[in-house]
Design a protein around this motif. Structure first.
Motif, PDB file in Angstrom:
ATOM      1  N   LEU A 125      43.752  47.743  42.176  1.00 22.99           N
ATOM      2  CA  LEU A 125      42.738  46.860  42.759  1.00 22.99           C
ATOM      3  C   LEU A 125      41.787  47.647  43.648  1.00 22.99           C
ATOM      4  O   LEU A 125      40.570  47.449  43.604  1.00 22.99           O
ATOM      5  N   ASN A 126      42.341  48.517  44.468  1.00 24.80           N
ATOM      6  CA  ASN A 126      41.503  49.305  45.372  1.00 24.80           C
ATOM      7  C   ASN A 126      40.552  50.218  44.612  1.00 24.80           C
ATOM      8  O   ASN A 126      39.440  50.467  45.062  1.00 24.80           O
ATOM      9  N   GLU A 127      40.981  50.700  43.464  1.00 21.31           N
ATOM     10  CA  GLU A 127      40.107  51.543  42.640  1.00 21.31           C
ATOM     11  C   GLU A 127      38.982  50.727  42.002  1.00 21.31           C
ATOM     12  O   GLU A 127      37.953  51.269  41.624  1.00 21.31           O
ATOM     13  N   ASN A 128      39.175  49.433  41.867  1.00 18.12           N
ATOM     14  CA  ASN A 128      38.203  48.563  41.198  1.00 18.12           C
ATOM     15  C   ASN A 128      37.433  47.687  42.188  1.00 18.12           C
ATOM     16  O   ASN A 128      37.219  46.506  41.960  1.00 18.12           O
ATOM     17  N   ARG A 129      37.045  48.286  43.294  1.00 15.21           N
ATOM     18  CA  ARG A 129      36.180  47.654  44.296  1.00 15.21           C
ATOM     19  C   ARG A 129      36.824  46.513  45.077  1.00 15.21           C
ATOM     20  O   ARG A 129      36.141  45.789  45.776  1.00 15.21           O
ATOM     21  N   PHE A 130      38.114  46.309  44.955  1.00 11.16           N
ATOM     22  CA  PHE A 130      38.785  45.370  45.843  1.00 11.16           C
ATOM     23  C   PHE A 130      39.136  46.167  47.094  1.00 11.16           C
ATOM     24  O   PHE A 130      39.663  47.276  47.001  1.00 11.16           O
ATOM     25  N   GLU A 131      38.852  45.584  48.235  1.00 11.85           N
ATOM     26  CA  GLU A 131      39.087  46.299  49.477  1.00 11.85           C
ATOM     27  C   GLU A 131      39.758  45.355  50.475  1.00 11.85           C
ATOM     28  O   GLU A 131      39.429  44.178  50.558  1.00 11.85           O
ATOM     29  N   TRP A 132      40.721  45.889  51.224  1.00 12.81           N
ATOM     30  CA  TRP A 132      41.382  45.108  52.268  1.00 12.81           C
ATOM     31  C   TRP A 132      40.428  44.939  53.444  1.00 12.81           C
ATOM     32  O   TRP A 132      39.832  45.912  53.913  1.00 12.81           O
ATOM     33  N   TRP A 133      40.309  43.685  53.918  1.00 11.76           N
ATOM     34  CA  TRP A 133      39.450  43.394  55.067  1.00 11.76           C
ATOM     35  C   TRP A 133      40.229  42.662  56.143  1.00 11.76           C
ATOM     36  O   TRP A 133      41.159  41.894  55.864  1.00 11.76           O
ATOM     37  N   TYR A 147      38.774  41.698  49.379  1.00 14.80           N
ATOM     38  CA  TYR A 147      37.406  41.328  49.065  1.00 14.80           C
ATOM     39  C   TYR A 147      36.959  42.070  47.809  1.00 14.80           C
ATOM     40  O   TYR A 147      37.105  43.287  47.709  1.00 14.80           O
ATOM     41  N   ASP A 148      36.432  41.306  46.870  1.00 12.77           N
ATOM     42  CA  ASP A 148      35.881  41.868  45.644  1.00 12.77           C
ATOM     43  C   ASP A 148      34.364  41.908  45.802  1.00 12.77           C
ATOM     44  O   ASP A 148      33.698  40.864  45.743  1.00 12.77           O
ATOM     45  N   GLY A 149      33.838  43.098  46.019  1.00 11.53           N
ATOM     46  CA  GLY A 149      32.406  43.256  46.241  1.00 11.53           C
ATOM     47  C   GLY A 149      31.539  42.949  45.039  1.00 11.53           C
ATOM     48  O   GLY A 149      30.352  42.692  45.184  1.00 11.53           O
ATOM     49  N   ASP A 150      32.118  42.955  43.846  1.00  6.54           N
ATOM     50  CA  ASP A 150      31.325  42.642  42.654  1.00  6.54           C
ATOM     51  C   ASP A 150      31.122  41.144  42.477  1.00  6.54           C
ATOM     52  O   ASP A 150      30.048  40.702  42.068  1.00  6.54           O
ATOM     53  N   SER A 151      32.144  40.359  42.745  1.00  2.00           N
ATOM     54  CA  SER A 151      32.038  38.907  42.547  1.00  2.00           C
ATOM     55  C   SER A 151      31.872  38.145  43.857  1.00  2.00           C
ATOM     56  O   SER A 151      31.761  36.922  43.852  1.00  2.00           O
ATOM     57  N   TYR A 152      31.873  38.856  44.984  1.00  2.44           N
ATOM     58  CA  TYR A 152      31.736  38.258  46.319  1.00  2.44           C
ATOM     59  C   TYR A 152      32.856  37.256  46.597  1.00  2.44           C
ATOM     60  O   TYR A 152      32.637  36.205  47.180  1.00  2.44           O
ATOM     61  N   ARG A 153      34.052  37.600  46.165  1.00  2.00           N
ATOM     62  CA  ARG A 153      35.215  36.739  46.408  1.00  2.00           C
ATOM     63  C   ARG A 153      36.118  37.356  47.458  1.00  2.00           C
ATOM     64  O   ARG A 153      36.417  38.543  47.409  1.00  2.00           O
ATOM     65  N   PHE A 154      36.552  36.506  48.382  1.00  2.00           N
ATOM     66  CA  PHE A 154      37.531  36.928  49.382  1.00  2.00           C
ATOM     67  C   PHE A 154      38.823  36.169  49.110  1.00  2.00           C
ATOM     68  O   PHE A 154      38.837  34.945  49.056  1.00  2.00           O
ATOM     69  N   TYR A 155      39.907  36.923  48.918  1.00  2.00           N
ATOM     70  CA  TYR A 155      41.232  36.362  48.660  1.00  2.00           C
ATOM     71  C   TYR A 155      42.057  36.487  49.937  1.00  2.00           C
ATOM     72  O   TYR A 155      42.523  37.586  50.259  1.00  2.00           O
ATOM     73  N   PRO A 156      42.238  35.398  50.697  1.00  2.00           N
ATOM     74  CA  PRO A 156      43.057  35.509  51.905  1.00  2.00           C
ATOM     75  C   PRO A 156      44.508  35.774  51.529  1.00  2.00           C
ATOM     76  O   PRO A 156      45.044  35.148  50.625  1.00  2.00           O
TER      77      PRO A 156
END
Length: 195
Positions: A125-133, A147-156
């Motif tokens: 996930l981290n390699e594919n633009r998902f980042e812990w926030w 947070y997925d910067g490509d789709s602007y989704r935040f997964y709590p």
């Protein structure tokens, strides 16, 4: 019969203290995506080793924190996500999780969500633009998620009710070890019929 001729005072217009409301936006590209339903769950399994717990003092503390999330966090996220998720902007207390804390955040997430996320490969996930926030606006409540910067989704993934992932002397107290309230366990006790 004479009519009563009292003078009616003029009605004056007073200034309202209520701020003018902006029209509702028709659309936001941002999505708060609580795909994993146990994100409000708590754990104290990491207290001894990492000084982390997100157990609460009582239901009132949970009520205050979840109200803050729904009335402060969510509107800000939808209104200003592009600035919030831009580390260069230093928006409020919102920032990527520090590299030295990522492993702990992943362990806590696995503990809280159990089998719901056991197959997630966080490294991929981290390699594919998902980042812990780590998101915070007022008080000590912090929301931790992906947070997925490509789709602007935040997964709590979980709530850090006491600001313990990134320690801050201003918010931290010393008696968290005594806290034992978990909203999910309380809900399940009250709403799931016994077999």
């Amino acid at each position: 019969m004479a009519k009563n001729k009292r003078k009616i005072p003029d009605v004056s217009v007073t200034q309202s203290n209520i701020p003018e409301q902006q029209p509702l936006p028709l659309k936001s590209d941002f999505n708060f995506f609580p795909y994993y339903p146990r994100w409000i769950n708590t754990t104290d399994s990491f207290y001894k080793k990492y000084n982390f717990t997100n157990k609460l003092k009582n239901a009132e503390e949970f009520s205050n924190n979840i109200t803050e999330i729904t009335t402060v966090f969510l509107p800000k996220l939808y209104q200003d996500f592009s600035n919030i998720f831009n580390p260069a902007k230093h928006y409020g207390n919102c920032h990527p999780v520090a590299k030295e804390k990522v492993e702990l955040v992943e362990k806590i997430s696995r503990e809280i969500h159990g089998s719901d996320i056991e197959k997630i490969d966080f490294e991929l996930l981290n390699e594919n633009r998902f980042e812990w926030w780590y998101l915070g606006f007022i008080g000590s409540t912090r929301l931790v998620g992906l947070y997925d910067g490509d789709s602007y989704r935040f997964y709590p993934m979980f709530i850090d009710h006491h600001h313990l992932i990134h320690l801050n002397d201003h918010f931290n107290q010393s008696d968290y070890e005594r806290y034992g309230f978990c909203p999910v366990m309380k809900y399940e006790q009250n709403n799931i019929p016994s077999k």
